[in-house]
Design an enzyme around this catalytic site. Sequence first.
Site, PDB file in Angstrom:
ATOM      1  N   TYR A 187      87.831  64.984  20.706  1.00  0.00           N
ATOM      2  CA  TYR A 187      87.320  64.977  19.322  1.00  0.00           C
ATOM      3  C   TYR A 187      88.098  65.936  18.412  1.00  0.00           C
ATOM      4  CZ  TYR A 187      83.330  62.026  20.579  1.00  0.00           C
ATOM      5  OH  TYR A 187      82.530  60.972  20.975  1.00  0.00           O
TER       6      TYR A 187
ATOM      7  N   GLU B 297      93.230  57.031  23.304  1.00  0.00           N
ATOM      8  CA  GLU B 297      91.956  57.309  23.993  1.00  0.00           C
ATOM      9  C   GLU B 297      91.894  56.623  25.361  1.00  0.00           C
ATOM     10  OE1 GLU B 297      89.393  57.912  19.853  1.00  0.00           O
ATOM     11  OE2 GLU B 297      88.955  56.192  21.144  1.00  0.00           O
TER      12      GLU B 297
ATOM     13  N   HIS C  19      80.578  55.486  21.881  1.00  0.00           N
ATOM     14  CA  HIS C  19      81.778  55.735  21.078  1.00  0.00           C
ATOM     15  C   HIS C  19      82.493  54.414  20.809  1.00  0.00           C
ATOM     16  CE1 HIS C  19      85.512  57.615  19.728  1.00  0.00           C
ATOM     17  NE2 HIS C  19      86.158  56.798  20.528  1.00  0.00           N
TER      18      HIS C  19
ATOM     19  N   LYS D  72      77.416  57.567  25.861  1.00  0.00           N
ATOM     20  CA  LYS D  72      77.275  59.020  25.709  1.00  0.00           C
ATOM     21  C   LYS D  72      76.161  59.576  26.616  1.00  0.00           C
ATOM     22  CE  LYS D  72      79.307  58.972  21.086  1.00  0.00           C
ATOM     23  NZ  LYS D  72      79.273  59.551  19.710  1.00  0.00           N
TER      24      LYS D  72
ATOM     25  N   ASN E  43      74.454  59.004  19.381  1.00  0.00           N
ATOM     26  CA  ASN E  43      74.374  57.621  18.882  1.00  0.00           C
ATOM     27  C   ASN E  43      74.815  56.589  19.922  1.00  0.00           C
ATOM     28  OD1 ASN E  43      77.026  58.333  18.831  1.00  0.00           O
ATOM     29  ND2 ASN E  43      77.400  57.876  16.670  1.00  0.00           N
TER      30      ASN E  43
HETATM   31  N1  UDP Z   1      78.787  62.968  14.391  1.00  0.00           N
HETATM   32  C1  UDP Z   1      77.815  63.942  14.165  1.00  0.00           C
HETATM   33  N2  UDP Z   1      77.509  64.271  12.865  1.00  0.00           N
HETATM   34  C2  UDP Z   1      78.119  63.693  11.797  1.00  0.00           C
HETATM   35  C3  UDP Z   1      79.107  62.711  12.031  1.00  0.00           C
HETATM   36  C4  UDP Z   1      79.424  62.377  13.341  1.00  0.00           C
HETATM   37  O1  UDP Z   1      77.244  64.483  15.102  1.00  0.00           O
HETATM   38  O2  UDP Z   1      77.802  64.030  10.648  1.00  0.00           O
HETATM   39  C5  UDP Z   1      79.145  62.627  15.776  1.00  0.00           C
HETATM   40  C6  UDP Z   1      78.666  61.256  16.225  1.00  0.00           C
HETATM   41  O3  UDP Z   1      78.328  61.366  17.608  1.00  0.00           O
HETATM   42  C7  UDP Z   1      79.900  60.409  16.020  1.00  0.00           C
HETATM   43  C8  UDP Z   1      81.016  61.381  16.399  1.00  0.00           C
HETATM   44  O4  UDP Z   1      80.542  62.635  15.881  1.00  0.00           O
HETATM   45  O5  UDP Z   1      79.897  59.267  16.862  1.00  0.00           O
HETATM   46  C9  UDP Z   1      82.361  61.073  15.792  1.00  0.00           C
HETATM   47  O6  UDP Z   1      82.216  60.917  14.387  1.00  0.00           O
HETATM   48  P1  UDP Z   1      82.926  59.729  13.621  1.00  0.00           P
HETATM   49  O7  UDP Z   1      82.818  60.017  12.165  1.00  0.00           O
HETATM   50  O8  UDP Z   1      84.280  59.510  14.195  1.00  0.00           O
HETATM   51  O9  UDP Z   1      81.968  58.484  13.933  1.00  0.00           O
HETATM   52  P2  UDP Z   1      82.217  57.188  14.848  1.00  0.00           P
HETATM   53  O10 UDP Z   1      83.664  56.830  14.739  1.00  0.00           O
HETATM   54  O11 UDP Z   1      81.812  57.564  16.251  1.00  0.00           O
HETATM   55  O12 UDP Z   1      81.309  56.138  14.260  1.00  0.00           O
HETATM   56 MG    MG Z   2      85.344  57.954  14.976  1.00  0.00          MG
END
Ligand code: UDP
Ligand code: MG
Length: 139
Positions: free
Chosen positions: A51, A128, A117, A11, A114
């Site tokens: 997203y 994707e 991805h 990211k 974080n």
């Molecule tokens: N994210 C965020 N706030 C939240 C949850 C997710 O900003 O409360 C962001 C974070 O960057 C995350 C992405 O949105 O990686 C996609 O969320 P997901 O729940 O799919 O998490 P992931 O699959 O990436 O662990």
């Molecule tokens: Mg996810």
Amino acid sequence: MAGSITLTMIKPLAVQKGFTGPILAKIAEGGFKIIAMKYTRLSVNQARKFYEVHKDRPFYDSLVNSMTSGPIVAAILEKENAVQAWRDYIGATNPANAAPGTIRALYGTSLEANAVHGSDSDENAIIEGDFFFSKMERF
Ligand code: UDP
Ligand code: MG
């Protein structure tokens, strides 16, 4: 035997902080094979599309904003059980909850930023992967 695939992105904030090299080293160390990789920057429309599943979540606009704030590295990774193996390897979504030594624990800055991805299913890994890469870009 070829494994399955997952899609990752390094990211923007992780790229900006100079973590591209260390994260690529971790990918190799974890036994993930790089099938395709590119350095690129998402447009707002591309990030919104990627997203889309989160479009009704309160963090959607902020996430799109941060994901378009600078270049990313996108890659297709292959390993046995790649989707789950990669999710285990990167750690929990929130770096504060990610297990020690995982990529998100090491290189994540916040829940939103974080570091990387990871796809959530084999089906979405294919969608994707197709989002970023043509057949000619895969090896
Ligand atoms: N994210 C965020 N706030 C939240 C949850 C997710 O900003 O409360 C962001 C974070 O960057 C995350 C992405 O949105 O990686 C996609 O969320 P997901 O729940 O799919 O998490 P992931 O699959 O990436 O662990
Ligand atoms: Mg996810």
